[in-house]
Design a protein around this motif. Structure first.
Motif, PDB file in Angstrom:
ATOM      1  N   TYR A 236      66.725  34.090  -6.875  1.00  0.00           N
ATOM      2  CA  TYR A 236      65.829  34.220  -5.732  1.00  0.00           C
ATOM      3  C   TYR A 236      65.409  32.854  -5.201  1.00  0.00           C
ATOM      4  CZ  TYR A 236      61.612  35.216  -3.075  1.00  0.00           C
ATOM      5  OH  TYR A 236      60.679  35.275  -2.090  1.00  0.00           O
ATOM      6  N   ALA A 237      65.350  32.747  -3.880  1.00  0.00           N
ATOM      7  CA  ALA A 237      64.837  31.543  -3.231  1.00  0.00           C
ATOM      8  C   ALA A 237      63.935  31.974  -2.088  1.00  0.00           C
ATOM      9  CB  ALA A 237      65.971  30.676  -2.709  1.00  0.00           C
ATOM     10  N   GLY A 238      62.847  31.262  -1.895  1.00  0.00           N
ATOM     11  CA  GLY A 238      61.927  31.567  -0.814  1.00  0.00           C
ATOM     12  C   GLY A 238      61.418  30.316  -0.139  1.00  0.00           C
ATOM     13  N   ILE A 239      61.160  30.417   1.160  1.00  0.00           N
ATOM     14  CA  ILE A 239      60.647  29.304   1.950  1.00  0.00           C
ATOM     15  C   ILE A 239      59.386  29.782   2.654  1.00  0.00           C
ATOM     16  CG2 ILE A 239      61.106  27.729   3.863  1.00  0.00           C
ATOM     17  CD1 ILE A 239      64.092  28.099   3.279  1.00  0.00           C
ATOM     18  N   ASP A 240      58.321  28.980   2.548  1.00  0.00           N
ATOM     19  CA  ASP A 240      57.104  29.328   3.266  1.00  0.00           C
ATOM     20  C   ASP A 240      56.605  28.111   4.032  1.00  0.00           C
ATOM     21  OD1 ASP A 240      56.379  28.838   0.241  1.00  0.00           O
ATOM     22  OD2 ASP A 240      54.667  28.156   1.407  1.00  0.00           O
ATOM     23  N   GLY A 241      55.957  28.395   5.150  1.00  0.00           N
ATOM     24  CA  GLY A 241      55.409  27.330   5.986  1.00  0.00           C
ATOM     25  C   GLY A 241      53.896  27.353   5.927  1.00  0.00           C
ATOM     26  N   TYR A 242      53.280  26.927   6.954  1.00  0.00           N
ATOM     27  CA  TYR A 242      51.828  26.843   7.027  1.00  0.00           C
ATOM     28  C   TYR A 242      51.230  28.253   6.992  1.00  0.00           C
ATOM     29  CZ  TYR A 242      47.338  24.998   8.598  1.00  0.00           C
ATOM     30  OH  TYR A 242      46.024  24.639   8.697  1.00  0.00           O
ATOM     31  N   TYR A 243      50.902  28.740   5.803  1.00  0.00           N
ATOM     32  CA  TYR A 243      50.315  30.049   5.549  1.00  0.00           C
ATOM     33  C   TYR A 243      51.204  31.228   5.928  1.00  0.00           C
ATOM     34  CZ  TYR A 243      46.023  27.412   4.916  1.00  0.00           C
ATOM     35  OH  TYR A 243      45.086  26.516   4.491  1.00  0.00           O
ATOM     36  N   THR A 244      52.485  31.047   6.082  1.00  0.00           N
ATOM     37  CA  THR A 244      53.373  32.168   6.403  1.00  0.00           C
ATOM     38  C   THR A 244      54.648  32.067   5.575  1.00  0.00           C
ATOM     39  OG1 THR A 244      54.505  30.991   8.180  1.00  0.00           O
ATOM     40  CG2 THR A 244      52.583  32.291   8.797  1.00  0.00           C
ATOM     41  N   ILE A 245      55.210  33.212   5.281  1.00  0.00           N
ATOM     42  CA  ILE A 245      56.506  33.246   4.614  1.00  0.00           C
ATOM     43  C   ILE A 245      57.562  33.250   5.700  1.00  0.00           C
ATOM     44  CG2 ILE A 245      58.062  34.609   3.194  1.00  0.00           C
ATOM     45  CD1 ILE A 245      55.611  35.542   1.645  1.00  0.00           C
ATOM     46  N   MET A 246      58.407  32.243   5.677  1.00  0.00           N
ATOM     47  CA  MET A 246      59.419  32.107   6.720  1.00  0.00           C
ATOM     48  C   MET A 246      60.704  32.849   6.372  1.00  0.00           C
ATOM     49  SD  MET A 246      58.659  28.108   7.515  1.00  0.00           S
ATOM     50  CE  MET A 246      59.968  27.892   8.676  1.00  0.00           C
ATOM     51  N   SER A 247      61.129  32.769   5.130  1.00  0.00           N
ATOM     52  CA  SER A 247      62.322  33.495   4.712  1.00  0.00           C
ATOM     53  C   SER A 247      62.366  33.566   3.199  1.00  0.00           C
ATOM     54  CB  SER A 247      63.593  32.823   5.243  1.00  0.00           C
ATOM     55  OG  SER A 247      63.805  31.600   4.583  1.00  0.00           O
ATOM     56  N   SER A 248      63.094  34.514   2.705  1.00  0.00           N
ATOM     57  CA  SER A 248      63.314  34.628   1.272  1.00  0.00           C
ATOM     58  C   SER A 248      64.587  35.444   1.071  1.00  0.00           C
ATOM     59  CB  SER A 248      62.129  35.303   0.577  1.00  0.00           C
ATOM     60  OG  SER A 248      61.979  36.616   1.049  1.00  0.00           O
ATOM     61  N   GLY A 249      65.120  35.384  -0.113  1.00  0.00           N
ATOM     62  CA  GLY A 249      66.326  36.139  -0.398  1.00  0.00           C
ATOM     63  C   GLY A 249      67.020  35.650  -1.638  1.00  0.00           C
ATOM     64  N   LYS A 250      68.140  36.297  -1.923  1.00  0.00           N
ATOM     65  CA  LYS A 250      68.925  35.942  -3.099  1.00  0.00           C
ATOM     66  C   LYS A 250      70.032  34.991  -2.704  1.00  0.00           C
ATOM     67  CE  LYS A 250      67.727  40.038  -5.594  1.00  0.00           C
ATOM     68  NZ  LYS A 250      68.144  41.226  -6.293  1.00  0.00           N
ATOM     69  N   HIS A 251      70.272  34.024  -3.592  1.00  0.00           N
ATOM     70  CA  HIS A 251      71.266  32.999  -3.322  1.00  0.00           C
ATOM     71  C   HIS A 251      72.049  32.697  -4.590  1.00  0.00           C
ATOM     72  CE1 HIS A 251      69.520  32.061   0.593  1.00  0.00           C
ATOM     73  NE2 HIS A 251      68.345  32.151   0.008  1.00  0.00           N
ATOM     74  N   GLY A 252      73.241  32.198  -4.405  1.00  0.00           N
ATOM     75  CA  GLY A 252      74.063  31.777  -5.522  1.00  0.00           C
ATOM     76  C   GLY A 252      74.487  30.330  -5.350  1.00  0.00           C
ATOM     77  N   TYR A 253      74.645  29.632  -6.463  1.00  0.00           N
ATOM     78  CA  TYR A 253      75.094  28.242  -6.453  1.00  0.00           C
ATOM     79  C   TYR A 253      76.213  28.081  -7.468  1.00  0.00           C
ATOM     80  CZ  TYR A 253      71.070  26.553  -3.815  1.00  0.00           C
ATOM     81  OH  TYR A 253      70.137  26.319  -2.837  1.00  0.00           O
ATOM     82  N   ALA A 254      77.287  27.474  -7.059  1.00  0.00           N
ATOM     83  CA  ALA A 254      78.332  27.039  -7.973  1.00  0.00           C
ATOM     84  C   ALA A 254      78.235  25.525  -8.046  1.00  0.00           C
ATOM     85  CB  ALA A 254      79.698  27.466  -7.462  1.00  0.00           C
TER      86      ALA A 254
END
Length: 180
Positions: free
Chosen positions: A118-136
Motif C-alpha cells: 500500500y502507498a498513500g499520498i496526502d496534501g494539506y489536510y486532504t488525501i490526494m491518492s492511495s492504492g496498491k503498488h509493486g516494486y521490483a
C-alpha cells in the motif's frame, strides 16, 4: 569520544572474520537510507527508507527470504505547513547471491527482489491518492564481515514500480548471520 570510536574501529578491523554464507545459515537484518535536501524554491524534501529482512541460505552463498519496505517522503513548501507527504508499506521476497568465496572478510552481494503493498499520498489536510503498488529491484554492493556473525553492507539499488516510477537508491545495512 574520538579515541573510543578509533579503538572500536581498530578492534573490528583486527578481528579474524569469515563469512557465514554456508547452506543452512539464517540471515537477519536490514538496511535503510535517509535524505534531506532543499531546492531552489526553498522546498524541503525528506525521505526515510527502512528495509528489514529475514532469509535462509538454501545453498552456499545463495539466500532467499522475506522483507518489508517502508518509505516516508515529505515535501514542505514552507507556506502554512503546506506540502505533500507519502507513506508506503510493502512486503516482498528477495534472492541474494554472494560472488566471492565464503571465507573472505570482504564479499560482493547481488540481489533481486519484488515488493507489493500500500502507498498513500496526502496534501494539506486532504488525501490526494492511495492504492496498491509493486516494486521490483536489483541491487549490488560490498559487504564487510567484522566478525563471524556480523556483516556491514552498502548497496546501490535500481527500483522500478508498476506505476512507471524508476529511481536509484543508496542503502546502508547490517546483517547478522546465525549459525546452523
Amino acid at each position: 569520544m574520538k579515541l573510543f570510536f578509533s579503538f572500536l574501529l581498530l578492534l573490528c578491523c583486527t578481528l579474524t572474520a569469515h563469512a557465514q554464507l554456508e547452506q543452512g545459515t539464517w540471515l537477519v537484518g536490514g538496511s535503510g537510507s535517509y535524505s534531506h535536501s532543499k531546492n531552489d524554491n526553498n522546498t524541503l524534501f525528506t525521505t526515510i527508507h527502512a528495509n528489514p529482512r529475514i532469509g535462509y541460505f538454501i545453498a552456499d552463498k545463495l539466500s532467499t527470504g522475506v522483507q518489508a519496505m517502508y518509505t516516508y517522503q515529505a515535501n514542505d513548501n514552507g507556506y502554512n505547513g503546506g506540502g505533500i507527504n507519502s507513506h508506503s508499506l510493502l512486503m516482498g521476497v528477495f534472492a541474494r547471491y554472494y560472488i566471492l568465496r565464503t571465507e573472505k572478510i570482504f564479499n560482493v552481494l547481488t540481489e533481486v527482489s519484488y515488493n507489493y503493498g500500500y502507498a498513500g499520498i496526502d496534501g494539506y489536510y486532504t488525501i490526494m491518492s492511495s492504492g496498491k503498488h509493486g516494486y521490483a529491484s536489483i541491487a549490488a554492493g560490498p559487504t564487510l564481515f567484522v566478525n563471524s556473525a556480523i556483516g556491514l553492507e552498502s548497496t546501490i539499488s535500481y527500483l522500478y514500480s508498476n506505476s512507471q516510477n524508476q529511481n536509484w537508491q543508496f542503502n546502508l545495512g547490517i546483517n547478522v548471520y546465525l549459525f546452523k
